[in-house]
Design a protein around this motif. Structure first.
Motif, PDB file in Angstrom:
ATOM      1  N   VAL A   1      -9.697  17.849  67.320  1.00 21.81           N
ATOM      2  CA  VAL A   1      -9.588  19.108  66.586  1.00 21.81           C
ATOM      3  C   VAL A   1      -8.140  19.349  66.152  1.00 21.81           C
ATOM      4  CG1 VAL A   1      -9.894  21.621  66.709  1.00 21.81           C
ATOM      5  CG2 VAL A   1     -11.612  20.103  67.718  1.00 21.81           C
ATOM      6  N   LEU A   2      -7.189  19.102  67.039  1.00 20.66           N
ATOM      7  CA  LEU A   2      -5.783  19.299  66.708  1.00 20.66           C
ATOM      8  C   LEU A   2      -5.362  18.411  65.542  1.00 20.66           C
ATOM      9  CD1 LEU A   2      -2.995  20.528  67.329  1.00 20.66           C
ATOM     10  CD2 LEU A   2      -2.671  18.716  69.018  1.00 20.66           C
ATOM     11  N   LEU A   3      -5.754  17.155  65.583  1.00 18.75           N
ATOM     12  CA  LEU A   3      -5.325  16.209  64.553  1.00 18.75           C
ATOM     13  C   LEU A   3      -6.072  16.373  63.231  1.00 18.75           C
ATOM     14  CD1 LEU A   3      -4.912  13.118  66.878  1.00 18.75           C
ATOM     15  CD2 LEU A   3      -3.079  14.384  65.757  1.00 18.75           C
ATOM     16  N   HIS A   4      -7.274  16.954  63.271  1.00 18.58           N
ATOM     17  CA  HIS A   4      -8.074  17.045  62.047  1.00 18.58           C
ATOM     18  C   HIS A   4      -8.230  18.456  61.481  1.00 18.58           C
ATOM     19  CE1 HIS A   4      -9.404  12.842  62.045  1.00 18.58           C
ATOM     20  NE2 HIS A   4      -9.384  12.952  63.355  1.00 18.58           N
ATOM     21  N   ASP A   5      -8.019  19.480  62.296  1.00 19.80           N
ATOM     22  CA  ASP A   5      -8.354  20.828  61.838  1.00 19.80           C
ATOM     23  C   ASP A   5      -7.220  21.840  61.889  1.00 19.80           C
ATOM     24  OD1 ASP A   5     -11.123  20.503  61.082  1.00 19.80           O
ATOM     25  OD2 ASP A   5     -11.525  20.166  63.206  1.00 19.80           O
ATOM     26  N   LEU A   6      -6.037  21.425  62.246  1.00 24.19           N
ATOM     27  CA  LEU A   6      -4.900  22.345  62.300  1.00 24.19           C
ATOM     28  C   LEU A   6      -4.690  23.039  60.961  1.00 24.19           C
ATOM     29  CD1 LEU A   6      -2.378  23.554  63.629  1.00 24.19           C
ATOM     30  CD2 LEU A   6      -1.161  21.438  63.068  1.00 24.19           C
ATOM     31  N   HIS A   7      -4.893  22.325  59.868  1.00 21.69           N
ATOM     32  CA  HIS A   7      -4.658  22.889  58.534  1.00 21.69           C
ATOM     33  C   HIS A   7      -5.606  24.051  58.205  1.00 21.69           C
ATOM     34  CE1 HIS A   7      -7.981  20.087  57.819  1.00 21.69           C
ATOM     35  NE2 HIS A   7      -8.276  20.842  56.772  1.00 21.69           N
ATOM     36  N   ASN A   8      -6.649  24.251  59.003  1.00 22.91           N
ATOM     37  CA  ASN A   8      -7.583  25.344  58.757  1.00 22.91           C
ATOM     38  C   ASN A   8      -7.085  26.697  59.264  1.00 22.91           C
ATOM     39  OD1 ASN A   8      -9.978  24.090  57.452  1.00 22.91           O
ATOM     40  ND2 ASN A   8      -9.911  22.814  59.283  1.00 22.91           N
ATOM     41  N   LEU A   9      -5.980  26.698  60.002  1.00 21.37           N
ATOM     42  CA  LEU A   9      -5.410  27.964  60.458  1.00 21.37           C
ATOM     43  C   LEU A   9      -4.600  28.611  59.341  1.00 21.37           C
ATOM     44  CD1 LEU A   9      -4.071  27.118  64.037  1.00 21.37           C
ATOM     45  CD2 LEU A   9      -6.135  28.397  63.445  1.00 21.37           C
ATOM     46  N   LYS A  10      -4.462  29.924  59.403  1.00 20.51           N
ATOM     47  CA  LYS A  10      -3.560  30.627  58.491  1.00 20.51           C
ATOM     48  C   LYS A  10      -2.142  30.104  58.728  1.00 20.51           C
ATOM     49  CE  LYS A  10      -6.051  35.005  58.199  1.00 20.51           C
ATOM     50  NZ  LYS A  10      -7.034  34.945  59.286  1.00 20.51           N
ATOM     51  N   GLN A  11      -1.317  30.171  57.701  1.00 22.56           N
ATOM     52  CA  GLN A  11       0.013  29.570  57.771  1.00 22.56           C
ATOM     53  C   GLN A  11       0.820  30.071  58.970  1.00 22.56           C
ATOM     54  OE1 GLN A  11       2.341  29.649  54.177  1.00 22.56           O
ATOM     55  NE2 GLN A  11       4.156  28.875  55.203  1.00 22.56           N
ATOM     56  N   ALA A  12       0.818  31.359  59.220  1.00 29.07           N
ATOM     57  CA  ALA A  12       1.615  31.904  60.330  1.00 29.07           C
ATOM     58  C   ALA A  12       1.137  31.349  61.668  1.00 29.07           C
ATOM     59  CB  ALA A  12       1.552  33.429  60.331  1.00 29.07           C
ATOM     60  N   ASP A  13      -0.181  31.268  61.849  1.00 24.66           N
ATOM     61  CA  ASP A  13      -0.727  30.713  63.094  1.00 24.66           C
ATOM     62  C   ASP A  13      -0.453  29.219  63.186  1.00 24.66           C
ATOM     63  OD1 ASP A  13      -1.744  33.181  63.892  1.00 24.66           O
ATOM     64  OD2 ASP A  13      -3.672  32.835  62.913  1.00 24.66           O
ATOM     65  N   ARG A  14      -0.570  28.539  62.060  1.00 27.33           N
ATOM     66  CA  ARG A  14      -0.309  27.097  62.029  1.00 27.33           C
ATOM     67  C   ARG A  14       1.147  26.801  62.407  1.00 27.33           C
ATOM     68  NH1 ARG A  14      -2.289  26.288  57.284  1.00 27.33           N
ATOM     69  NH2 ARG A  14      -0.352  26.257  56.109  1.00 27.33           N
ATOM     70  N   GLU A  15       2.054  27.621  61.932  1.00 29.95           N
ATOM     71  CA  GLU A  15       3.476  27.413  62.228  1.00 29.95           C
ATOM     72  C   GLU A  15       3.765  27.543  63.718  1.00 29.95           C
ATOM     73  OE1 GLU A  15       5.574  30.058  59.612  1.00 29.95           O
ATOM     74  OE2 GLU A  15       5.195  28.796  57.848  1.00 29.95           O
ATOM     75  N   ILE A  16       3.069  28.434  64.389  1.00 25.55           N
ATOM     76  CA  ILE A  16       3.256  28.580  65.841  1.00 25.55           C
ATOM     77  C   ILE A  16       2.800  27.309  66.561  1.00 25.55           C
ATOM     78  CG2 ILE A  16       2.434  29.830  67.892  1.00 25.55           C
ATOM     79  CD1 ILE A  16       2.341  32.357  66.035  1.00 25.55           C
ATOM     80  N   VAL A  17       1.635  26.794  66.162  1.00 28.35           N
ATOM     81  CA  VAL A  17       1.120  25.560  66.767  1.00 28.35           C
ATOM     82  C   VAL A  17       2.068  24.400  66.478  1.00 28.35           C
ATOM     83  CG1 VAL A  17      -0.770  23.886  66.739  1.00 28.35           C
ATOM     84  CG2 VAL A  17      -1.276  26.335  66.713  1.00 28.35           C
ATOM     85  N   VAL A  18       2.523  24.297  65.240  1.00 32.81           N
ATOM     86  CA  VAL A  18       3.421  23.203  64.855  1.00 32.81           C
ATOM     87  C   VAL A  18       4.738  23.298  65.625  1.00 32.81           C
ATOM     88  CG1 VAL A  18       4.797  22.281  62.930  1.00 32.81           C
ATOM     89  CG2 VAL A  18       2.377  22.791  62.600  1.00 32.81           C
ATOM     90  N   SER A  19       5.222  24.512  65.880  1.00 26.08           N
ATOM     91  CA  SER A  19       6.474  24.648  66.648  1.00 26.08           C
ATOM     92  C   SER A  19       6.299  24.099  68.065  1.00 26.08           C
ATOM     93  CB  SER A  19       6.939  26.111  66.685  1.00 26.08           C
ATOM     94  OG  SER A  19       6.108  26.896  67.521  1.00 26.08           O
ATOM     95  N   LYS A  20       5.117  24.243  68.634  1.00 27.38           N
ATOM     96  CA  LYS A  20       4.844  23.693  69.967  1.00 27.38           C
ATOM     97  C   LYS A  20       4.765  22.171  69.903  1.00 27.38           C
ATOM     98  CE  LYS A  20       2.582  27.937  71.380  1.00 27.38           C
ATOM     99  NZ  LYS A  20       1.359  28.628  71.770  1.00 27.38           N
TER     100      LYS A  20
END
Length: 196
Positions: free
Chosen positions: A108-127
């Motif tokens: 899910v992380l490798l295939h679906d991260l782009h489905n989050l809103k940008q602000a939420d995605r940025e938090i995940v990407v920062s981790k």
């Protein structure tokens, strides 16, 4: 009047996220509906909304929980040990063990991260970046300035991460090579390449 939480609310939520990750990994996040999530978890749609207000909220929480666990474990492993190689091996072992027991979340992380809103995605990407930074620091320490410089450090890090993050495609932790042994194989192979 607000609905009260049951005593086992955290356990129910955790199990729901586990089943949801399995559904998203199998069917894909875009193809999964709220009804699918309710069915997979054995809940009614109404009860599901007691825990999460949207499908995206489910995705967001599962990815953040997974990366919070991994980041905490990586930081803890990277703080113990007497030398860079021991720290490297302990950290890699930690990541491999987490990945071995969370294949659905890796997918899910490798295939679906782009489905989050940008602000939420940025938090995940920062981790994700924080985890990569910890691995980069360990790689640099193990190399000791012999082969790796600032130009090649990120390429070395991503090459190494490929050895442990994409195992979900082929690796069976219940197969002939268990997670502990696989972690040792990866560390031996990578460190051997640095020494060669």
């Amino acid at each position: 009047m607000a609905r009260t939480q049951s005593e086992n609310y955290p356990e129910i939520r955790k199990e729901f996220l586990r089943r949801s990750a399995a559904l998203f990994a199998r069917k894909g996040y875009p193809n999964s509906t709220i009804s699918d999530l309710a069915k997979a978890s054995g809940m009614s749609r109404g009860l599901l909304y007691h825990y999460f207000d949207s499908k995206e909220a489910v995705l967001n929480e599962m990815l953040n929980d997974h990366l919070d666990q991994m980041l905490a474990a990586v930081r803890e492993a990277a703080e113990h040990g007497s030398d860079p190689e021991t720290l490297f091996r302990d950290t890699i072992r930690t990541i491999v063990l987490i990945n071995a027991h969370s294949k659905d979340l890796q997918i899910v992380l490798l295939h679906d991260l782009h489905n989050l809103k940008q602000a939420d995605r940025e938090i995940v990407v920062s981790k994700q970046r924080a985890i990569l930074a910890a691995i980069s620091a360990l790689i640099k320490a193990c190399d000791g300035g012999r082969k790796i410089d600032d130009r090649t450090l990120m390429a070395q890090t991503m090459m190494f991460v490929g050895m442990i993050n994409y195992t979900y495609i082929w690796y069976d932790p219940d197969g002939p090579v268990g997670p502990e042994e696989y972690a040792q194989m990866v560390a031996d192979t990578y460190l051997g390449g640095l020494r060669a």
